[in-house]
Scaffold this motif. Structure first.
Motif, mmCIF file in Angstrom:
data_model
loop_
_atom_site.group_PDB
_atom_site.id
_atom_site.type_symbol
_atom_site.label_atom_id
_atom_site.label_comp_id
_atom_site.label_asym_id
_atom_site.label_seq_id
_atom_site.Cartn_x
_atom_site.Cartn_y
_atom_site.Cartn_z
ATOM 1 N N HIS A 27 -47.562 39.273 3.422
ATOM 2 C CA HIS A 27 -47.676 40.677 2.999
ATOM 3 C C HIS A 27 -49.020 40.945 2.328
ATOM 4 O O HIS A 27 -49.650 41.972 2.570
ATOM 5 C CB HIS A 27 -46.549 41.059 2.034
ATOM 6 C CG HIS A 27 -45.211 41.171 2.683
ATOM 7 N ND1 HIS A 27 -44.967 41.920 3.816
ATOM 8 C CD2 HIS A 27 -44.022 40.634 2.340
ATOM 9 C CE1 HIS A 27 -43.700 41.833 4.143
ATOM 10 N NE2 HIS A 27 -43.097 41.055 3.270
ATOM 11 N N ARG A 28 -49.454 40.022 1.475
ATOM 12 C CA ARG A 28 -50.729 40.215 0.771
ATOM 13 C C ARG A 28 -51.886 40.237 1.773
ATOM 14 O O ARG A 28 -52.784 41.062 1.680
ATOM 15 C CB ARG A 28 -50.940 39.099 -0.258
ATOM 16 C CG ARG A 28 -52.155 39.272 -1.112
ATOM 17 C CD ARG A 28 -52.159 40.552 -1.933
ATOM 18 N NE ARG A 28 -51.009 40.560 -2.808
ATOM 19 C CZ ARG A 28 -50.318 41.672 -3.115
ATOM 20 N NH1 ARG A 28 -50.671 42.831 -2.646
ATOM 21 N NH2 ARG A 28 -49.283 41.610 -3.902
ATOM 22 N N TYR A 34 -55.678 42.119 6.966
ATOM 23 C CA TYR A 34 -55.426 41.135 8.013
ATOM 24 C C TYR A 34 -53.975 41.308 8.452
ATOM 25 O O TYR A 34 -53.067 40.665 7.912
ATOM 26 C CB TYR A 34 -55.671 39.705 7.501
ATOM 27 C CG TYR A 34 -57.120 39.468 7.174
ATOM 28 C CD1 TYR A 34 -58.003 38.994 8.146
ATOM 29 C CD2 TYR A 34 -57.634 39.739 5.902
ATOM 30 C CE1 TYR A 34 -59.344 38.795 7.854
ATOM 31 C CE2 TYR A 34 -58.974 39.542 5.614
ATOM 32 C CZ TYR A 34 -59.815 39.070 6.591
ATOM 33 O OH TYR A 34 -61.147 38.879 6.302
ATOM 34 N N PRO A 35 -53.711 42.211 9.423
ATOM 35 C CA PRO A 35 -52.339 42.541 9.834
ATOM 36 C C PRO A 35 -51.523 41.313 10.241
ATOM 37 O O PRO A 35 -52.069 40.271 10.610
ATOM 38 C CB PRO A 35 -52.541 43.489 11.021
ATOM 39 C CG PRO A 35 -53.898 44.072 10.811
ATOM 40 C CD PRO A 35 -54.714 42.967 10.169
ATOM 41 N N TYR A 36 -50.211 41.494 10.198
ATOM 42 C CA TYR A 36 -49.259 40.401 10.440
ATOM 43 C C TYR A 36 -49.506 39.639 11.731
ATOM 44 O O TYR A 36 -49.320 38.437 11.776
ATOM 45 C CB TYR A 36 -47.824 40.949 10.448
ATOM 46 C CG TYR A 36 -47.421 41.571 9.145
ATOM 47 C CD1 TYR A 36 -47.205 40.790 8.019
ATOM 48 C CD2 TYR A 36 -47.259 42.947 9.033
ATOM 49 C CE1 TYR A 36 -46.846 41.360 6.810
ATOM 50 C CE2 TYR A 36 -46.894 43.529 7.829
ATOM 51 C CZ TYR A 36 -46.687 42.733 6.726
ATOM 52 O OH TYR A 36 -46.335 43.288 5.530
ATOM 53 N N THR A 37 -49.890 40.305 12.787
ATOM 54 C CA THR A 37 -50.014 39.637 14.094
ATOM 55 C C THR A 37 -51.412 39.092 14.368
ATOM 56 O O THR A 37 -51.671 38.612 15.473
ATOM 57 C CB THR A 37 -49.614 40.598 15.226
ATOM 58 O OG1 THR A 37 -50.442 41.756 15.161
ATOM 59 C CG2 THR A 37 -48.147 40.993 15.122
ATOM 60 N N THR A 38 -52.306 39.139 13.382
ATOM 61 C CA THR A 38 -53.649 38.595 13.594
ATOM 62 C C THR A 38 -53.628 37.079 13.437
ATOM 63 O O THR A 38 -52.792 36.528 12.715
ATOM 64 C CB THR A 38 -54.660 39.202 12.599
ATOM 65 O OG1 THR A 38 -54.243 38.886 11.273
ATOM 66 C CG2 THR A 38 -54.783 40.701 12.785
ATOM 67 N N PRO A 39 -54.546 36.395 14.099
ATOM 68 C CA PRO A 39 -54.605 34.931 13.963
ATOM 69 C C PRO A 39 -54.785 34.471 12.511
ATOM 70 O O PRO A 39 -54.204 33.470 12.111
ATOM 71 C CB PRO A 39 -55.814 34.536 14.819
ATOM 72 C CG PRO A 39 -55.924 35.629 15.832
ATOM 73 C CD PRO A 39 -55.493 36.886 15.116
ATOM 74 N N VAL A 40 -55.568 35.198 11.720
ATOM 75 C CA VAL A 40 -55.773 34.807 10.317
ATOM 76 C C VAL A 40 -54.452 34.846 9.561
ATOM 77 O O VAL A 40 -54.093 33.889 8.869
ATOM 78 C CB VAL A 40 -56.817 35.723 9.632
ATOM 79 C CG1 VAL A 40 -56.849 35.495 8.132
ATOM 80 C CG2 VAL A 40 -58.193 35.493 10.231
#
Length: 182
Positions: A27-28, A34-40
Motif C-alpha cells: 500500500h505504501r 509505484y502501483p500494485y501491478t508494477t514490477p517494483v
C-alpha cells in the motif's frame, strides 16, 4: 544520501503480523507512485513477504515484535526487517533448495530479486536486521515532482482495520461454518 520517502512500523511476531507488514508495504509503495501491478511493487512486496516470514519463523522471541522499515533514497529502495533473535542468521550464500522441499527458498528468492542484501546486528539491543535493496529508475517518475503525504495515525488505523477484516474467514471459530463469512 537524500531520503525521499520512509515507512516504519512494528508488527506482532505472528503469521498475521507478517501478512499485515507485506500488505502495508505494498500500500505504501502504491501511495508513493509505484502501483500494485508494477514490477517494483510486486518485487518489493515479495521480498518483504520472505523477510517477514523468516522473522516470524526463525527470529521469533515470545512477547517481542519485529520491525519493518522501507526507505527510498536516491533511486534505491531498502527494506529492513529487524527481529530480536541474534543467533539464527540466514546463510550469506543461500543453498539451492531441495526440489521436493516445501520450504527453504525464501533467502534464495531474496538474493535473486534484490540488487543487494545482507545482515546487520540490531542497534542497542539483541537481534538482527536483514535488509535488501532494489535500484529503480526515478528519472521522469512522478515521485520526483511531488512528495508523498505523511500518513496520520487515523490513516494507519483505518488501513490496518481494513486489512485485518480480510482475514475474518481464517479465524478458527469460523472453521465450523466451512470458512464462509456470515
Amino acid at each position: 544520501m537524500t531520503l525521499e520517502c520512509e515507512f516504519s512500523m512494528r508488527f506482532t511476531s505472528t503469521p498475521r503480523g507478517a501478512r499485515l507488514a507485506r500488505r502495508l508495504v505494498s500500500h505504501r509503495l502504491d501511495d508513493w507512485g509505484y502501483p500494485y501491478t508494477t514490477p517494483v511493487n510486486e518485487t518489493l512486496t515479495l521480498i518483504t513477504s520472505e523477510l517477514t516470514a523468516n522473522a516470524v519463523r526463525h527470529g521469533h522471541v515470545p512477547g517481542r515484535d519485529f520491525h519493518v522499515q522501507l526507505t527510498l533514497a536516491e533511486g534505491t529502495f531498502r527494506i529492513e526487517v529487524t527481529d530480536t533473535r541474534a543467533e539464527k542468521l540466514p546463510l550469506a550464500s543461500p543453498p539451492e533448495a531441495d526440489s521436493l522441499s516445501e520450504s527453504g527458498r525464501g533467502m534464495l528468492l531474496v538474493a535473486t530479486l534484490a540488487d543487494a542484501w545482507g545482515i546487520s546486528p540490531r542497534r542497542a539491543a539483541p537481534g538482527k536486521t536483514v535488509w535488501a535493496e532494489l535500484h529503480v529508475r526515478t528519472k521522469g517518475h512522478p515521485l520526483t515532482h511531488r512528495a508523498a503525504p505523511e500518513p496520520t495515525d487515523v490513516d494507519l488505523l483505518l488501513a490496518t482495520a481494513s486489512l485485518l477484516r480480510d482475514d475474518l474467514g481464517s479465524r478458527p471459530e469460523d472453521a465450523s461454518h466451512g470458512g464462509r463469512r456470515r
